[in-house]
Write a protein that holds these residues in place. Sequence first.
Motif, mmCIF file in Angstrom:
data_model
loop_
_atom_site.group_PDB
_atom_site.id
_atom_site.type_symbol
_atom_site.label_atom_id
_atom_site.label_comp_id
_atom_site.label_asym_id
_atom_site.label_seq_id
_atom_site.Cartn_x
_atom_site.Cartn_y
_atom_site.Cartn_z
ATOM 1 N N ALA A 142 10.822 -17.062 -20.871
ATOM 2 C CA ALA A 142 10.325 -16.864 -19.517
ATOM 3 C C ALA A 142 9.138 -17.903 -18.772
ATOM 4 O O ALA A 142 9.386 -17.968 -17.080
ATOM 5 C CB ALA A 142 9.662 -15.510 -19.030
ATOM 6 N N VAL A 143 8.226 -17.954 -18.832
ATOM 7 C CA VAL A 143 7.263 -19.258 -18.140
ATOM 8 C C VAL A 143 7.089 -20.240 -19.275
ATOM 9 O O VAL A 143 7.025 -19.705 -21.038
ATOM 10 C CB VAL A 143 6.318 -18.768 -17.758
ATOM 11 N N PRO A 144 7.179 -21.457 -18.975
ATOM 12 C CA PRO A 144 6.900 -22.593 -19.863
ATOM 13 C C PRO A 144 5.666 -22.406 -21.057
ATOM 14 O O PRO A 144 4.506 -23.482 -20.235
ATOM 15 C CB PRO A 144 6.726 -23.874 -19.133
ATOM 16 N N ALA A 145 4.982 -21.395 -21.702
ATOM 17 C CA ALA A 145 3.606 -20.553 -21.807
ATOM 18 C C ALA A 145 3.566 -20.476 -23.098
ATOM 19 O O ALA A 145 5.248 -20.541 -23.686
ATOM 20 C CB ALA A 145 3.310 -20.645 -21.055
ATOM 21 N N PHE A 146 2.558 -20.239 -24.036
ATOM 22 C CA PHE A 146 2.715 -20.017 -25.150
ATOM 23 C C PHE A 146 0.836 -18.975 -25.437
ATOM 24 O O PHE A 146 0.185 -18.949 -25.062
ATOM 25 C CB PHE A 146 2.711 -20.954 -26.577
ATOM 26 N N GLY A 147 1.409 -17.746 -26.065
ATOM 27 C CA GLY A 147 0.039 -16.825 -26.617
ATOM 28 C C GLY A 147 -0.265 -16.760 -28.452
ATOM 29 O O GLY A 147 1.335 -16.924 -29.188
ATOM 30 N N LEU A 148 -1.305 -17.532 -28.561
ATOM 31 C CA LEU A 148 -1.328 -17.206 -30.742
ATOM 32 C C LEU A 148 -2.208 -16.520 -30.910
ATOM 33 O O LEU A 148 -3.576 -16.977 -30.300
ATOM 34 C CB LEU A 148 -1.314 -19.297 -30.632
ATOM 35 N N THR A 149 -2.199 -16.239 -31.571
ATOM 36 C CA THR A 149 -3.251 -15.243 -32.591
ATOM 37 C C THR A 149 -3.268 -15.842 -33.651
ATOM 38 O O THR A 149 -2.785 -15.664 -34.485
ATOM 39 C CB THR A 149 -3.147 -13.609 -32.549
ATOM 40 N N ILE A 150 -4.346 -16.083 -34.385
ATOM 41 C CA ILE A 150 -4.985 -16.637 -35.643
ATOM 42 C C ILE A 150 -5.777 -15.003 -35.892
ATOM 43 O O ILE A 150 -6.468 -15.103 -35.750
ATOM 44 C CB ILE A 150 -5.233 -17.630 -36.734
ATOM 45 N N SER A 151 -5.399 -13.790 -37.289
ATOM 46 C CA SER A 151 -5.871 -13.006 -37.359
ATOM 47 C C SER A 151 -7.086 -13.275 -39.068
ATOM 48 O O SER A 151 -5.065 -14.000 -39.981
ATOM 49 C CB SER A 151 -5.505 -11.709 -37.269
ATOM 50 N N PHE A 152 -7.329 -13.053 -39.437
ATOM 51 C CA PHE A 152 -7.710 -12.993 -41.242
ATOM 52 C C PHE A 152 -8.207 -11.647 -40.553
ATOM 53 O O PHE A 152 -9.328 -10.417 -40.311
ATOM 54 C CB PHE A 152 -9.450 -13.800 -41.082
ATOM 55 N N LEU A 153 -8.104 -10.954 -42.367
ATOM 56 C CA LEU A 153 -8.783 -9.361 -42.141
ATOM 57 C C LEU A 153 -10.792 -9.656 -42.573
ATOM 58 O O LEU A 153 -11.174 -11.234 -43.754
ATOM 59 C CB LEU A 153 -8.105 -8.916 -43.398
ATOM 60 N N ALA A 154 -11.252 -9.508 -41.744
ATOM 61 C CA ALA A 154 -12.210 -9.969 -42.089
ATOM 62 C C ALA A 154 -13.722 -9.102 -41.108
ATOM 63 O O ALA A 154 -13.747 -7.053 -41.186
ATOM 64 C CB ALA A 154 -12.829 -11.087 -41.782
ATOM 65 N N GLY A 155 -14.592 -9.274 -39.872
ATOM 66 C CA GLY A 155 -15.021 -8.194 -39.303
ATOM 67 C C GLY A 155 -16.366 -7.320 -39.975
ATOM 68 O O GLY A 155 -16.294 -7.934 -41.118
#
Length: 869
Positions: free
Chosen positions: A478-491
């Motif tokens: 739809a638009v020339p963009a991206f969303g990125l999530t790099i997730s780790f079990l931590a917290g």
Amino acid sequence: MKTPALLAAAVALAAAVPAAAEEGKALRREVLENGAVILVKEDHNMPVVTLQAWFRVGSVTEGENLGQGLSHFVEHMIFKGTEKQKPGDYARAVRAAGGALNAYTHFERTVFHCTIRSEFFDPVLESFSDVIQHSKMDPEEAKKEQQVIVNELKMYLDDPNRLIQYAFNETAWRSHPCRHPIGGYLDQFLKLQPEEVGRYFRRFYVPNNMIFIVVGDVDGADAMDKAKKALAGFERKALPPVVLPEEPEQKGTRREVRTYPVKGASSGARLKMGWHGVDCGDAAAPALDMLALVMGYGESSRLTRRLKNEKRLVQSIYAGSDTPSYRGGFAIVATLDAANLEAVEKEVLAIVEEFKAAPVGAEELGRVLAAVNSYNRTRRQGVDNQADVLGQNEMYYGNAEYDEIYLARLNAVTPEELQLAARKYLVEGHLTVAAVVPSSGGGGSEVPAGAAKSEFKPQVEEFTLSNGMRVVFRQNPAVPAFGLTISFLAGSRLEPADKPGLANLASEMLLRGTKSRTSAQIADAISRTGGSFRVQGGRNTLLVNVEMLKEHLPFALELSADVLMNPAFDAGELDNVKRLVKFQIDRMTRDAGGATSIRFHRMIYGDHPYAHMPVGTTESVEKIGPEDLRAFVARFAAPDNCVVGVVGDLTAAELKAALERAFAGFKPAGVKLPEVPEVAKLEKGAKDDVTDPTKQMGVAMIGFQTIAMDHEDRWALQVVEAVMGGMGGRLWDEVREKRNLAYSVWASNVAMYEPGYFQFGVMAQGENLDEAVKTILAEVARISEGAVSDDELVDARNQAIGDNLLGLQKNSEQAQALALDTIYGMGPTHVFEIPKLIDKVTIEDLKRVAKKYFDPARAILVVTRPAGK
């Protein structure tokens, strides 16, 4: 420009030809300096008058909001009050004038109208003109109306007459915005923020985009003067350009079959067969209109006579030619038993071939023309109909009296022109066939062989990098963009018991410098992209969240790898971050709600890590050093403890290649997650009641232990939240509106990686706090008894679905959901299944979960009272 109804489109357009020249002179037209076109026509047949405001804005002009139903939202909100009128005042004024009001939205127009006794013209004109110019579009009213529209859109999904239009339009048009439903798709509509409707209204509903019409028992000159005065202050505005894409030429027949649920047997299938046609200004428009009339208007038409009366294959059938300002279409629509779909399609095509093979006979054509001319004269009796024709003529032709010209063009169509139109436009390669059939477990018609129900099936791809990082990806061009999530079990759940706040502090420090970049350099580089880059540490995870234009993907990945693999953890930067975190902790503990929440978590979780706030305490944060941060990140931020979620204008191949390059040096660490104690089950309730002399407002939180996020009861509890919480929810009505006991009141279902909780809360004056808690508990008891109506359930489910969908509007929001659902073990498509899970919740489910979890004997009550109360 014509809108097909049970009669063909040409009839509607030709409906108001004046019977005499004198009547034509009664029409007055003026254009104000602000661009508003005013049409006034006298008709003294009855003491009534209609007022209509036509705006050249509809579902196809919604630009970036296509498919969301913004114009339809405006239609619902237009009568919800102005600075001079409260919501309901205008409706009361119309009722007091013995009249009726309404509005409708079409692909290219939105129309507001009322018809009243003419003696009340002056006050209603004042009220009506105020509404169309100054409607407040109040966001709070919009929130309420949003649920009304949700119910309307869901109702449409039960209506086969609507469903066949949706199925056909979405199949016949691939690029043009008329493929979208006028009211929008339910999931897309729910993404709208209440403030958007006001911005859209003020942008497009302006005088230079409007036709104002008065028809009825008025003095024409006087009514024109009054209308001009009422609209003189309406401010002209520059209109954003609206460019509609050209629909590519269709090459080959298209087919679509959908189902809708019914109880018991049903013969209510719908069939629509259509071809692309012409726009309203095309020379072929009259011939296509006449072709539709001859083919399908009236009981003696070929379609009705043969398919309904002789062969009894349909319950009804008609044809219509739609010629808007863009290229429209020619279509045939039938109601029939699903078993007859194939036979009816075959018969319709045979009749179409007859029109191509030989010219229509003079008798058949003459019969239809006589009906058209007769209908034109009889329809002139209503002021509403007259105003409708004036509006269409003015909007599409710039000539309010164009119907005379058009009727003449219809009468001039020859049999040979009909034959030519059939041969040119009703061709096999441009045919679209759509069917909607009932489906039931109790005897409904089955979907024909080879047909399948059309439903939203998100395409999510999964792959694993050579270093073990799991990736879930959804393409969105739809638009020339991206969303990125790099997730780790931590917290905070996995941090050492003696160092609460470590995970949060680590996340804060990751953007404070690497071995090759300073904190300032990182911040400057991110700002140059115009995007966002954040690192977050919560209770269960450590996340890198990015949203940028597609061209910045290499930078985003390279920076992500750098901060994860090469963090500096500079002691000076750490001191600065500690200072900011301790300020945050201090602010939280001094806030009545924050302090109460801290105590609440300690009581409900005991020795479990969830008992600590992720930010930690002032004392614990002070003890944390660079080596603690380095050890924490090294232990948990590793490929074998990672899921990457990406949504955007990319391909899986280019994403995988980019990730492989950026994370080539990111090596598995053999991560073994530490053992975490189970959440202890509370066998009995507890109370923590304190007085804080520094507070002016009291806070109470009532909590019940519930379930982990992957438990099936999560969605019933989510619907309970919608029933009980929010403005207009039970707690709001009972605690705030009816009893005026509180400033705010809430209900919240908190599902964690491990068992979560359900919290009811209130902020109130000290003297009202106990009564507010008592009222909340009474409402909790009521829902445990199953006291929920069908309408309340529907509204609550809609609210719960909407809350979910509203949080998924951006690529980055979807990317995070994909990553978290995958790393938590629920699967990458789970987020898209949530609406279905919520929609299955029943009243019995609500009663069951309320009884199961809301046991008063096991409730946690935490109260903070203001001094002396």
